[in-house]
Design a protein around this motif. Structure first.
Motif, PDB file in Angstrom:
ATOM      1  N   MET A 261      33.339   2.533  36.233  1.00 44.82           N
ATOM      2  CA  MET A 261      32.210   3.106  35.361  1.00 44.82           C
ATOM      3  C   MET A 261      31.025   3.546  35.840  1.00 44.82           C
ATOM      4  SD  MET A 261      30.851   1.825  31.588  1.00 44.82           S
ATOM      5  CE  MET A 261      29.711   2.942  30.716  1.00 44.82           C
ATOM      6  N   SER A 262      30.883   4.795  35.772  1.00 41.41           N
ATOM      7  CA  SER A 262      29.574   5.415  36.546  1.00 41.41           C
ATOM      8  C   SER A 262      28.416   4.827  35.693  1.00 41.41           C
ATOM      9  CB  SER A 262      29.633   7.035  36.570  1.00 41.41           C
ATOM     10  OG  SER A 262      29.722   7.370  35.398  1.00 41.41           O
ATOM     11  N   ALA A 263      27.281   4.682  36.565  1.00 39.44           N
ATOM     12  CA  ALA A 263      25.919   4.285  36.175  1.00 39.44           C
ATOM     13  C   ALA A 263      25.480   5.484  35.252  1.00 39.44           C
ATOM     14  CB  ALA A 263      25.011   4.101  37.412  1.00 39.44           C
ATOM     15  N   PRO A 264      24.758   5.083  34.128  1.00 41.51           N
ATOM     16  CA  PRO A 264      24.175   6.144  33.344  1.00 41.51           C
ATOM     17  C   PRO A 264      23.037   6.990  34.210  1.00 41.51           C
ATOM     18  CG  PRO A 264      23.383   3.834  32.908  1.00 41.51           C
ATOM     19  CD  PRO A 264      24.383   3.887  33.762  1.00 41.51           C
ATOM     20  N   LEU A 265      22.948   8.239  33.672  1.00 36.89           N
ATOM     21  CA  LEU A 265      21.919   8.963  34.445  1.00 36.89           C
ATOM     22  C   LEU A 265      20.668   8.858  33.428  1.00 36.89           C
ATOM     23  CD1 LEU A 265      21.262  11.400  36.269  1.00 36.89           C
ATOM     24  CD2 LEU A 265      21.982  12.889  34.653  1.00 36.89           C
ATOM     25  N   ILE A 266      19.414   8.575  34.138  1.00 38.25           N
ATOM     26  CA  ILE A 266      18.398   8.402  33.344  1.00 38.25           C
ATOM     27  C   ILE A 266      17.050   9.404  33.610  1.00 38.25           C
ATOM     28  CG2 ILE A 266      16.609   6.550  32.772  1.00 38.25           C
ATOM     29  CD1 ILE A 266      19.504   5.785  31.937  1.00 38.25           C
ATOM     30  N   ALA A 267      16.349   9.675  32.620  1.00 34.38           N
ATOM     31  CA  ALA A 267      15.080  10.458  33.124  1.00 34.38           C
ATOM     32  C   ALA A 267      14.060   9.261  33.150  1.00 34.38           C
ATOM     33  CB  ALA A 267      14.712  11.170  31.888  1.00 34.38           C
TER      34      ALA A 267
ATOM     35  N   LEU B 227      15.362  12.008  37.754  1.00 32.28           N
ATOM     36  CA  LEU B 227      16.423  12.189  37.066  1.00 32.28           C
ATOM     37  C   LEU B 227      17.482  11.587  37.979  1.00 32.28           C
ATOM     38  CD1 LEU B 227      18.187  13.387  34.500  1.00 32.28           C
ATOM     39  CD2 LEU B 227      18.611  15.360  35.919  1.00 32.28           C
ATOM     40  N   ALA B 228      17.797  10.393  37.385  1.00 29.66           N
ATOM     41  CA  ALA B 228      18.582   9.590  38.553  1.00 29.66           C
ATOM     42  C   ALA B 228      19.406   8.535  37.758  1.00 29.66           C
ATOM     43  CB  ALA B 228      17.588   8.901  39.495  1.00 29.66           C
ATOM     44  N   SER B 229      20.301   7.822  38.837  1.00 28.01           N
ATOM     45  CA  SER B 229      21.109   6.812  38.245  1.00 28.01           C
ATOM     46  C   SER B 229      20.952   5.668  39.086  1.00 28.01           C
ATOM     47  CB  SER B 229      22.696   7.113  37.980  1.00 28.01           C
ATOM     48  OG  SER B 229      23.125   7.210  39.489  1.00 28.01           O
TER      49      SER B 229
ATOM     50  N   SER C  57      19.023  18.113  31.558  1.00 29.03           N
ATOM     51  CA  SER C  57      19.912  18.022  30.374  1.00 29.03           C
ATOM     52  C   SER C  57      20.714  16.713  30.883  1.00 29.03           C
ATOM     53  CB  SER C  57      20.661  19.159  29.972  1.00 29.03           C
ATOM     54  OG  SER C  57      21.237  19.719  31.301  1.00 29.03           O
ATOM     55  N   GLY C  58      21.646  16.180  29.998  1.00 23.81           N
ATOM     56  CA  GLY C  58      22.731  15.411  30.510  1.00 23.81           C
ATOM     57  C   GLY C  58      22.213  13.915  30.502  1.00 23.81           C
ATOM     58  N   TYR C  59      21.105  13.712  30.458  1.00 24.53           N
ATOM     59  CA  TYR C  59      20.715  12.176  30.321  1.00 24.53           C
ATOM     60  C   TYR C  59      20.979  11.375  29.298  1.00 24.53           C
ATOM     61  CZ  TYR C  59      16.071  14.138  28.925  1.00 24.53           C
ATOM     62  OH  TYR C  59      15.221  14.751  28.258  1.00 24.53           O
ATOM     63  N   ASP C  60      21.274  10.088  29.552  1.00 20.73           N
ATOM     64  CA  ASP C  60      21.537   9.204  28.477  1.00 20.73           C
ATOM     65  C   ASP C  60      20.403   8.379  27.783  1.00 20.73           C
ATOM     66  OD1 ASP C  60      24.512   9.531  29.080  1.00 20.73           O
ATOM     67  OD2 ASP C  60      24.142   8.821  30.921  1.00 20.73           O
ATOM     68  N   ALA C  61      19.257   8.255  28.767  1.00 19.57           N
ATOM     69  CA  ALA C  61      18.069   7.566  28.192  1.00 19.57           C
ATOM     70  C   ALA C  61      16.801   7.987  28.884  1.00 19.57           C
ATOM     71  CB  ALA C  61      18.366   5.894  28.338  1.00 19.57           C
ATOM     72  N   LEU C  62      15.662   7.550  28.199  1.00 16.49           N
ATOM     73  CA  LEU C  62      14.521   7.892  28.917  1.00 16.49           C
ATOM     74  C   LEU C  62      13.855   6.380  29.052  1.00 16.49           C
ATOM     75  CD1 LEU C  62      11.869   9.520  29.635  1.00 16.49           C
ATOM     76  CD2 LEU C  62      11.321   9.564  27.071  1.00 16.49           C
ATOM     77  N   GLY C  63      13.171   6.260  30.448  1.00 19.78           N
ATOM     78  CA  GLY C  63      12.314   5.423  30.745  1.00 19.78           C
ATOM     79  C   GLY C  63      11.001   5.624  31.234  1.00 19.78           C
ATOM     80  N   VAL C  64       9.921   5.125  30.695  1.00 17.79           N
ATOM     81  CA  VAL C  64       8.487   5.372  30.843  1.00 17.79           C
ATOM     82  C   VAL C  64       7.621   4.231  31.240  1.00 17.79           C
ATOM     83  CG1 VAL C  64       6.336   6.568  30.062  1.00 17.79           C
ATOM     84  CG2 VAL C  64       8.528   7.199  29.112  1.00 17.79           C
ATOM     85  N   ALA C  65       7.254   4.044  32.421  1.00  9.92           N
ATOM     86  CA  ALA C  65       6.253   3.296  33.115  1.00  9.92           C
ATOM     87  C   ALA C  65       4.747   3.658  33.325  1.00  9.92           C
ATOM     88  CB  ALA C  65       7.026   2.700  34.328  1.00  9.92           C
ATOM     89  N   SER C  66       3.953   3.325  32.371  1.00  7.80           N
ATOM     90  CA  SER C  66       2.569   3.704  32.278  1.00  7.80           C
ATOM     91  C   SER C  66       1.661   2.902  32.860  1.00  7.80           C
ATOM     92  CB  SER C  66       2.306   4.354  30.929  1.00  7.80           C
ATOM     93  OG  SER C  66       1.102   4.819  30.649  1.00  7.80           O
ATOM     94  N   PHE C  67       0.446   3.634  33.461  1.00 12.52           N
ATOM     95  CA  PHE C  67      -0.675   2.630  33.605  1.00 12.52           C
ATOM     96  C   PHE C  67      -1.342   2.367  32.277  1.00 12.52           C
ATOM     97  CE2 PHE C  67      -2.562   7.135  32.914  1.00 12.52           C
ATOM     98  CZ  PHE C  67      -3.585   6.737  32.200  1.00 12.52           C
ATOM     99  N   GLY C  68      -2.127   1.410  32.521  1.00 12.14           N
ATOM    100  CA  GLY C  68      -2.418   0.842  30.974  1.00 12.14           C
ATOM    101  C   GLY C  68      -4.214   0.369  30.889  1.00 12.14           C
ATOM    102  N   PRO C  69      -4.245  -0.496  30.072  1.00 13.13           N
ATOM    103  CA  PRO C  69      -3.503  -1.268  29.302  1.00 13.13           C
ATOM    104  C   PRO C  69      -2.696  -0.644  28.321  1.00 13.13           C
ATOM    105  CG  PRO C  69      -5.620  -2.202  29.165  1.00 13.13           C
ATOM    106  CD  PRO C  69      -5.754  -0.759  29.930  1.00 13.13           C
ATOM    107  N   VAL C  70      -1.465  -1.085  27.964  1.00 16.26           N
ATOM    108  CA  VAL C  70      -0.485  -0.501  27.162  1.00 16.26           C
ATOM    109  C   VAL C  70       0.057  -1.199  25.988  1.00 16.26           C
ATOM    110  CG1 VAL C  70       0.338   1.374  28.714  1.00 16.26           C
ATOM    111  CG2 VAL C  70       1.580  -0.741  28.371  1.00 16.26           C
ATOM    112  N   SER C  71       0.313  -0.912  24.817  1.00 14.76           N
ATOM    113  CA  SER C  71       0.975  -1.535  23.788  1.00 14.76           C
ATOM    114  C   SER C  71       2.352  -1.589  23.943  1.00 14.76           C
ATOM    115  CB  SER C  71       0.560  -1.135  22.267  1.00 14.76           C
ATOM    116  OG  SER C  71       1.195  -1.731  21.180  1.00 14.76           O
ATOM    117  N   LEU C  72       2.801  -2.984  23.999  1.00 15.11           N
ATOM    118  CA  LEU C  72       4.299  -3.021  24.045  1.00 15.11           C
ATOM    119  C   LEU C  72       4.863  -3.730  22.963  1.00 15.11           C
ATOM    120  CD1 LEU C  72       4.304  -4.493  27.669  1.00 15.11           C
ATOM    121  CD2 LEU C  72       4.648  -2.097  27.032  1.00 15.11           C
ATOM    122  N   ASP C  73       3.904  -4.081  21.728  1.00 12.08           N
ATOM    123  CA  ASP C  73       4.663  -4.579  20.568  1.00 12.08           C
ATOM    124  C   ASP C  73       5.271  -3.702  19.830  1.00 12.08           C
ATOM    125  OD1 ASP C  73       5.245  -6.044  18.358  1.00 12.08           O
ATOM    126  OD2 ASP C  73       3.399  -7.268  18.214  1.00 12.08           O
ATOM    127  N   ARG C  74       6.761  -3.625  19.663  1.00 13.70           N
ATOM    128  CA  ARG C  74       7.416  -2.571  19.189  1.00 13.70           C
ATOM    129  C   ARG C  74       7.241  -2.538  17.444  1.00 13.70           C
ATOM    130  NH1 ARG C  74      11.868  -0.123  22.257  1.00 13.70           N
ATOM    131  NH2 ARG C  74      12.917  -0.026  19.988  1.00 13.70           N
TER     132      ARG C  74
END
Length: 296
Positions: free
Chosen positions: A1-7, A20-22, A53-70
């Protein structure tokens, strides 16, 4: 199974890197954007996400402080930052609406920690810490392959260390003065010596204080009981070959034999240099997308 493509998006204080990478061996595109105002910067990131196009998910890593409580209304926001104009800025949800795929959001330091854990210097352990020493000082903790967060993400760069005997410099941190960041960051080194860290002579006595303070930070991180390895990166750690061995020696002396975990020795396998360089953060954002797929 190929790794997912992520933005993957790493939002830094001076620049944004979108990939845009796996994984490190499959980076389809890399885009760099200057960090200016929120609307200008995030608008440019949105344009990139719309174009890809064609990416399966998005990941965002940001400078902060940031709010992580969903459960919080401001989840995905930069909160009370010192960067002008960026306090109370929606980053995560704004970009997620454009992407329309599962998304993960975390601090930039936790992102880099995930990158080093998946593909870098901690790829063979499940639990580790990543310490970055640059303009500021940050610590990312990864437990069982996931970043550690509770009420907030870790801000261990702002702990107050045991000061080196005879050192009374007040420190440069605007909030705490002589916290770790206020003593050893690139900003602190310049304020103390008048010279940028990369230009400071290897035998300058300021490095002794840097090594002592970072060993104190590592001592505290060890006592959390989490890391099976400590990975150290950032601009201050680069180009000063004597710094890491000195930190290791001072850490062993500071612990005084109290922690007898077998993984602590040999110390040069426990405290190690980062391997991914400037790609740790963007690849960590990719891993945040992978974790979002697993979660959703």
């Amino acid at each position: 199974m190929s790794a997912p493509l992520i933005a993957g998006v790493e939002l830094g204080g001076t620049k944004v890197i979108c990939v845009l990478a796996s994984g490190p061996n499959d980076v389809r595109e890399r885009v760099q954007i200057p960090t200016t105002t929120p609307d200008e910067t995030l608008g440019a990131v949105e344009d990139v996400l719309r174009r890809w196009s064609g990416y399966d998910a998005l990941g965002v890593a940001s400078f902060g402080p940031v709010s992580l409580d969903r459960s919080d209304a401001n989840y995905g926001f930069i909160t009370a930052t010192t960067k002008p104009g960026w306090s109370d800025t929606d980053v995560g949800l704004r970009l997620a609406k454009i992407a329309g795929v599962p998304f993960g959001f975390d601090s930039d330091v936790n992102g880099a920690a995930l990158g080093e854990g998946r593909w870098g210097a901690a790829h063979d352990v499940e639990d580790h810490a990543y310490i970055t020493v640059g303009t500021g000082v940050g610590v990312g903790l990864v437990l069982h392959g996931a970043p550690v967060a509770g009420m907030t993400h870790a801000e261990l760069g702002h702990i107050r260390p045991v000061r080196m005997t005879g050192d009374a410099w007040r420190g440069s941190c605007a909030f705490h003065g002589d916290c770790v960041e206020g003593l050893v960051s690139g900003t602190a080194i310049r304020a103390r010596t008048g010279t940028a860290a990369q230009d400071l002579a290897a035998n300058d006595p300021a490095w002794e204080t840097v090594a002592h303070t970072l060993a104190q930070l590592c001592h505290m991180v060890v006592l959390t009981g989490i890391p099976r390895r400590i990975v150290m990166g950032g601009g201050v750690m680069v180009g000063v070959p004597q710094l890491l061995p000195e930190i290791r020696a001072r850490l062993v002396a500071s612990l005084g034999g109290y922690v007898a975990a077998p993984g602590l020795m040999p110390i040069d396998r426990f405290v190690v240099p980062a391997e991914l360089g400037g790609m740790a953060g963007p690849l960590g954002a990719v891993q945040l997308g992978v974790l979002a797929l697993e979660r959703d």
